[in-house]
Design a protein around this motif. Structure first.
Motif, PDB file in Angstrom:
ATOM      1  N   PRO A   1       0.887  -1.439  -0.285  1.00  0.00           N
ATOM      2  CA  PRO A   1      -0.288   0.334  -0.023  1.00  0.00           C
ATOM      3  C   PRO A   1       0.860   1.055  -0.382  1.00  0.00           C
ATOM      4  O   PRO A   1       0.315   1.927  -0.776  1.00  0.00           O
ATOM      5  CB  PRO A   1      -1.011   0.245   1.257  1.00  0.00           C
ATOM      6  CG  PRO A   1      -1.333  -2.161   1.640  1.00  0.00           C
ATOM      7  CD  PRO A   1       0.442  -2.278   1.105  1.00  0.00           C
ATOM      8  N   SER A   2       2.301   1.780   0.349  1.00  0.00           N
ATOM      9  CA  SER A   2       2.678   2.469   0.898  1.00  0.00           C
ATOM     10  C   SER A   2       3.441   3.226  -0.420  1.00  0.00           C
ATOM     11  O   SER A   2       3.474   4.045  -0.684  1.00  0.00           O
ATOM     12  CB  SER A   2       3.983   2.190   1.998  1.00  0.00           C
ATOM     13  OG  SER A   2       4.493   1.299   1.659  1.00  0.00           O
TER      14      SER A   2
ATOM     15  N   ARG B   1       3.789   6.276  -5.628  1.00  0.00           N
ATOM     16  CA  ARG B   1       3.449   5.956  -7.387  1.00  0.00           C
ATOM     17  C   ARG B   1       2.149   7.014  -7.549  1.00  0.00           C
ATOM     18  O   ARG B   1       2.445   7.585  -8.789  1.00  0.00           O
ATOM     19  CB  ARG B   1       4.221   4.348  -7.807  1.00  0.00           C
ATOM     20  CG  ARG B   1       5.443   3.751  -7.409  1.00  0.00           C
ATOM     21  CD  ARG B   1       5.465   3.328  -7.888  1.00  0.00           C
ATOM     22  NE  ARG B   1       6.788   1.722  -7.828  1.00  0.00           N
ATOM     23  CZ  ARG B   1       6.595   1.594  -8.507  1.00  0.00           C
ATOM     24  NH1 ARG B   1       6.160   0.421  -8.757  1.00  0.00           N
ATOM     25  NH2 ARG B   1       7.904   0.383  -7.439  1.00  0.00           N
ATOM     26  N   TYR B   2       1.070   5.941  -7.461  1.00  0.00           N
ATOM     27  CA  TYR B   2      -0.157   6.634  -8.017  1.00  0.00           C
ATOM     28  C   TYR B   2      -0.808   7.730  -7.322  1.00  0.00           C
ATOM     29  O   TYR B   2      -2.186   7.613  -7.307  1.00  0.00           O
ATOM     30  CB  TYR B   2      -0.334   5.798  -8.212  1.00  0.00           C
ATOM     31  CG  TYR B   2       0.685   4.477  -9.120  1.00  0.00           C
ATOM     32  CD1 TYR B   2       0.323   5.130 -10.488  1.00  0.00           C
ATOM     33  CD2 TYR B   2       0.794   2.865  -8.506  1.00  0.00           C
ATOM     34  CE1 TYR B   2       2.062   3.828 -11.087  1.00  0.00           C
ATOM     35  CE2 TYR B   2       1.687   2.078  -9.495  1.00  0.00           C
ATOM     36  CZ  TYR B   2       2.025   2.937 -10.855  1.00  0.00           C
ATOM     37  OH  TYR B   2       2.817   2.218 -10.940  1.00  0.00           O
ATOM     38  N   SER B   3      -0.614   8.388  -5.897  1.00  0.00           N
ATOM     39  CA  SER B   3      -1.838   8.975  -5.050  1.00  0.00           C
ATOM     40  C   SER B   3      -3.096   9.848  -6.408  1.00  0.00           C
ATOM     41  O   SER B   3      -3.602  10.079  -5.942  1.00  0.00           O
ATOM     42  CB  SER B   3      -1.211   9.815  -4.414  1.00  0.00           C
ATOM     43  OG  SER B   3      -0.191  10.586  -4.052  1.00  0.00           O
TER      44      SER B   3
ATOM     45  N   ILE C   1      -5.649   7.723  -8.652  1.00  0.00           N
ATOM     46  CA  ILE C   1      -5.902   6.335  -7.628  1.00  0.00           C
ATOM     47  C   ILE C   1      -7.110   6.750  -6.822  1.00  0.00           C
ATOM     48  O   ILE C   1      -7.887   5.552  -6.802  1.00  0.00           O
ATOM     49  CB  ILE C   1      -4.632   6.135  -6.490  1.00  0.00           C
ATOM     50  CG1 ILE C   1      -5.192   4.441  -6.338  1.00  0.00           C
ATOM     51  CG2 ILE C   1      -5.675   6.839  -5.140  1.00  0.00           C
ATOM     52  CD1 ILE C   1      -4.128   4.209  -5.260  1.00  0.00           C
ATOM     53  N   GLY C   2      -7.804   8.222  -7.406  1.00  0.00           N
ATOM     54  CA  GLY C   2      -9.200   8.351  -6.975  1.00  0.00           C
ATOM     55  C   GLY C   2      -9.818   8.612  -5.999  1.00  0.00           C
ATOM     56  O   GLY C   2     -10.851   7.916  -5.281  1.00  0.00           O
ATOM     57  N   ILE C   3      -9.076   8.604  -4.737  1.00  0.00           N
ATOM     58  CA  ILE C   3      -8.683   8.381  -3.332  1.00  0.00           C
ATOM     59  C   ILE C   3      -8.137   9.220  -2.433  1.00  0.00           C
ATOM     60  O   ILE C   3      -7.433   9.438  -2.862  1.00  0.00           O
ATOM     61  CB  ILE C   3      -9.714   6.704  -2.865  1.00  0.00           C
ATOM     62  CG1 ILE C   3      -7.282   6.604  -2.690  1.00  0.00           C
ATOM     63  CG2 ILE C   3      -9.917   5.872  -3.292  1.00  0.00           C
ATOM     64  CD1 ILE C   3      -7.582   4.755  -1.999  1.00  0.00           C
ATOM     65  N   SER C   4      -9.077   9.667  -1.344  1.00  0.00           N
ATOM     66  CA  SER C   4      -8.169  10.461  -0.746  1.00  0.00           C
ATOM     67  C   SER C   4      -7.061   9.645   0.405  1.00  0.00           C
ATOM     68  O   SER C   4      -7.065   8.803   0.705  1.00  0.00           O
ATOM     69  CB  SER C   4      -8.757  11.699   0.134  1.00  0.00           C
ATOM     70  OG  SER C   4      -9.537  10.997   0.746  1.00  0.00           O
ATOM     71  N   GLY C   5      -6.347  10.471   0.805  1.00  0.00           N
ATOM     72  CA  GLY C   5      -5.526   9.795   1.563  1.00  0.00           C
ATOM     73  C   GLY C   5      -6.075   9.552   2.890  1.00  0.00           C
ATOM     74  O   GLY C   5      -5.258   9.157   4.527  1.00  0.00           O
ATOM     75  N   SER C   6      -6.602  10.581   3.460  1.00  0.00           N
ATOM     76  CA  SER C   6      -7.092  10.400   5.187  1.00  0.00           C
ATOM     77  C   SER C   6      -8.204   9.189   5.200  1.00  0.00           C
ATOM     78  O   SER C   6      -9.136   8.267   4.460  1.00  0.00           O
ATOM     79  CB  SER C   6      -8.184  11.955   5.237  1.00  0.00           C
ATOM     80  OG  SER C   6      -8.963  11.951   4.674  1.00  0.00           O
TER      81      SER C   6
END
Length: 82
Positions: free
Chosen positions: A66-67, A72-74, A77-82
């Motif tokens: 996951p990390s 690489r793709y944040s 990726i179409g989602i937030s990190g929270s």
């Protein structure tokens, strides 16, 4: 040309929308899908749509932590990190 067969996945509607508008270009799954590049991937949008909304030919398949995926793709990726 998709030459490795067909796979159907189901996704929540909000994630299907991101594929259609281009904001989500990477698919992440909780469980590993044993598929190869050049597989035709059919995307079924769950309720309330209840229909196949997209078909793509996979250009590549990566199996990463996951990390590493996030690093690489944040941005696609179409989602937030929270």
């Amino acid at each position: 040309m998709c030459s490795q067969g067909d796979v159907l996945i189901s996704v929540e509607g909000k994630f299907a929308d991101g594929r259609l508008d281009g904001t989500k270009r990477i698919e992440i799954r909780r469980r590993e899908l044993r598929i190869e590049p050049n597989t035709r991937l059919w995307v079924y949008s769950k309720v309330p749509v209840g229909a196949v909304t997209a078909m793509v030919c996979l250009s590549g398949v990566e199996r990463l932590s996951p990390s590493v995926i996030w690093d690489r793709y944040s941005d696609i990726i179409g989602i937030s990190g929270s």
